[in-house]
Design an enzyme around this catalytic site. Structure first.
Site, PDB file in Angstrom:
ATOM      1  N   ASP A  32       3.957   4.457  12.794  1.00  0.00           N
ATOM      2  CA  ASP A  32       4.431   5.586  11.978  1.00  0.00           C
ATOM      3  C   ASP A  32       5.751   6.196  12.443  1.00  0.00           C
ATOM      4  O   ASP A  32       6.012   7.376  12.188  1.00  0.00           O
ATOM      5  CB  ASP A  32       3.362   6.688  11.896  1.00  0.00           C
ATOM      6  CG  ASP A  32       2.108   6.240  11.161  1.00  0.00           C
ATOM      7  OD1 ASP A  32       2.246   5.386  10.258  1.00  0.00           O
ATOM      8  OD2 ASP A  32       1.012   6.726  11.490  1.00  0.00           O
ATOM      9  N   GLY A  34       8.515   4.834  11.377  1.00  0.00           N
ATOM     10  CA  GLY A  34       9.383   4.584  10.230  1.00  0.00           C
ATOM     11  C   GLY A  34      10.034   3.224  10.186  1.00  0.00           C
ATOM     12  O   GLY A  34      11.108   3.064   9.592  1.00  0.00           O
ATOM     13  N   LYS A  35       9.393   2.213  10.774  1.00  0.00           N
ATOM     14  CA  LYS A  35       9.973   0.860  10.766  1.00  0.00           C
ATOM     15  C   LYS A  35      10.187   0.342   9.349  1.00  0.00           C
ATOM     16  O   LYS A  35      11.237  -0.222   9.040  1.00  0.00           O
ATOM     17  CB  LYS A  35       9.061  -0.113  11.523  1.00  0.00           C
ATOM     18  CG  LYS A  35       8.942   0.108  13.000  1.00  0.00           C
ATOM     19  CD  LYS A  35       8.183  -1.024  13.676  1.00  0.00           C
ATOM     20  CE  LYS A  35       6.841  -1.334  13.027  1.00  0.00           C
ATOM     21  NZ  LYS A  35       5.905  -0.188  13.077  1.00  0.00           N
ATOM     22  N   THR A  36       9.187   0.526   8.487  1.00  0.00           N
ATOM     23  CA  THR A  36       9.286   0.012   7.123  1.00  0.00           C
ATOM     24  C   THR A  36      10.373   0.742   6.343  1.00  0.00           C
ATOM     25  O   THR A  36      11.147   0.124   5.602  1.00  0.00           O
ATOM     26  CB  THR A  36       7.934   0.155   6.399  1.00  0.00           C
ATOM     27  OG1 THR A  36       6.922  -0.533   7.151  1.00  0.00           O
ATOM     28  CG2 THR A  36       7.997  -0.444   5.004  1.00  0.00           C
ATOM     29  N   LYS A  57       7.252 -10.305   7.440  1.00  0.00           N
ATOM     30  CA  LYS A  57       6.357  -9.638   8.383  1.00  0.00           C
ATOM     31  C   LYS A  57       5.171 -10.559   8.611  1.00  0.00           C
ATOM     32  O   LYS A  57       4.538 -11.021   7.655  1.00  0.00           O
ATOM     33  CB  LYS A  57       5.896  -8.286   7.829  1.00  0.00           C
ATOM     34  CG  LYS A  57       5.109  -7.433   8.816  1.00  0.00           C
ATOM     35  CD  LYS A  57       4.939  -6.014   8.272  1.00  0.00           C
ATOM     36  CE  LYS A  57       4.250  -5.114   9.300  1.00  0.00           C
ATOM     37  NZ  LYS A  57       4.221  -3.695   8.863  1.00  0.00           N
ATOM     38  N   ASP A  75       3.653  -2.563   2.572  1.00  0.00           N
ATOM     39  CA  ASP A  75       4.970  -2.478   3.211  1.00  0.00           C
ATOM     40  C   ASP A  75       5.978  -3.371   2.495  1.00  0.00           C
ATOM     41  O   ASP A  75       7.123  -2.968   2.242  1.00  0.00           O
ATOM     42  CB  ASP A  75       4.887  -2.883   4.687  1.00  0.00           C
ATOM     43  CG  ASP A  75       4.159  -1.851   5.530  1.00  0.00           C
ATOM     44  OD1 ASP A  75       3.883  -0.756   5.011  1.00  0.00           O
ATOM     45  OD2 ASP A  75       3.868  -2.146   6.704  1.00  0.00           O
ATOM     46  N   GLY A 137       8.044  -5.770  12.651  1.00  0.00           N
ATOM     47  CA  GLY A 137       6.865  -5.883  13.494  1.00  0.00           C
ATOM     48  C   GLY A 137       5.714  -5.031  12.995  1.00  0.00           C
ATOM     49  O   GLY A 137       5.863  -4.217  12.085  1.00  0.00           O
ATOM     50  N   SER A 138       4.564  -5.223  13.616  1.00  0.00           N
ATOM     51  CA  SER A 138       3.380  -4.422  13.303  1.00  0.00           C
ATOM     52  C   SER A 138       3.164  -3.437  14.451  1.00  0.00           C
ATOM     53  O   SER A 138       3.020  -3.854  15.600  1.00  0.00           O
ATOM     54  CB  SER A 138       2.146  -5.322  13.166  1.00  0.00           C
ATOM     55  OG  SER A 138       2.366  -6.345  12.224  1.00  0.00           O
ATOM     56  N   GLY A 139       3.153  -2.134  14.153  1.00  0.00           N
ATOM     57  CA  GLY A 139       2.946  -1.153  15.209  1.00  0.00           C
ATOM     58  C   GLY A 139       4.060  -1.186  16.248  1.00  0.00           C
ATOM     59  O   GLY A 139       5.214  -1.468  15.936  1.00  0.00           O
TER      60      GLY A 139
END
Length: 246
Positions: A32, A34-36, A57, A75, A137-139
């Site tokens: 959370d 804000g990568k996306t 992804k 996403d 990435g994820s997380g």
């Protein structure tokens, strides 16, 4: 004008070299940050400057279902809509899960665990179609992608894809600790970070300004851009942006 000439030269050079696109990996200091959101702005910037960007992804958790039970890759759909790219969501992510957990746990509950060969094959196909691929990435960087059937983490995926990284962080309280810890871990793994993008940035906020200054000092990394709530454009020169890809 200079940027336009630079882009034309890059396009010509790419056609002469090969048909494979270049990539960059967007990781974050945690969930959370804000990568996306940032990834969507990156891809939008590249598309608006006349190039053909793509998104990828490896594994996406926390997705909702259509009425027919089909999972919607949230996403990927958000990035597609905000950037305006024509890439289909089906080719953006090979592994999609409903539970909003780390992919290793979501796949344990839902099946369909992540296989590195499948991830790399799908990424290769995207590279064959698009000039600049932004891999999200994820997380955070330590998020496990698969654990039971194989030991796969984000660092393994980055290594296999041979990508440099952009680090996304929140500009607010606690970011110095999370940025420096993430940087030190990635540095210890011999991973190359091209720079930082700070999200939720408030201009003239004394804490945000000092957080960024301290992160730069303690990591030696440059700040590539600052993103405020509601921004629809990324404040970075296009020539600088595409130079980050390899």
């Amino acid at each position: 004008l200079v940027a336009s000439k630079y882009i034309l030269c890059l396009k010509y050079a790419r056609k002469k070299e090969n048909a494979m696109g270049k990539g960059i990996f967007v990781t974050g200091t945690g969930t959370d940050v804000g990568k996306t959101y940032v990834t969507g702005l990156i891809i939008k910037k590249i598309k608006e400057n006349g190039m053909t960007p793509g998104y990828f992804k490896a594994a996406m958790s926390g997705n909702e279902r259509e009425e027919d039970g089909t999972l919607i890759p949230g996403d990927a759909l958000w990035v597609k809509n905000v950037s305006g790219i024509s890439q289909s969501v089906e080719e953006m992510c090979p592994y999609i899960y409903e539970h909003a957990y780390s992919p290793h746990l979501a796949s344990r509950l839902e099946g369909n665990h992540v296989e590195m060969a499948v991830v790399l094959d799908n990424y290769r196909k995207v590279k064959e179609k698009y000039d600049y691929i932004t891999v999200e990435g994820s997380g955070g960087i330590l998020c496990p992608i698969c654990f039971d059937e194989a030991r796969i983490g984000l660092t393994d995926i980055i290594d296999e894809m041979e990508l440099d990284c952009i680090l996304v962080a929140d500009a607010g309280l606690g970011t110095i600790n999370s940025v420096v810890l993430t940087y030190e871990y990635m540095k210890n793994r011999n991973m190359n970070i091209k720079g930082m993008i700070f999200n939720h940035y408030i201009a003239d906020n004394i804490m945000h300004e000092d957080n960024i200054r301290m992160c730069e000092y303690m990591t030696g990394l440059p700040t590539l851009a600052k993103v405020s709530m509601g921004d629809v454009d990324l404040n970075i020169d296009i020539a600088e942006l595409i130079s980050l890809y390899r």
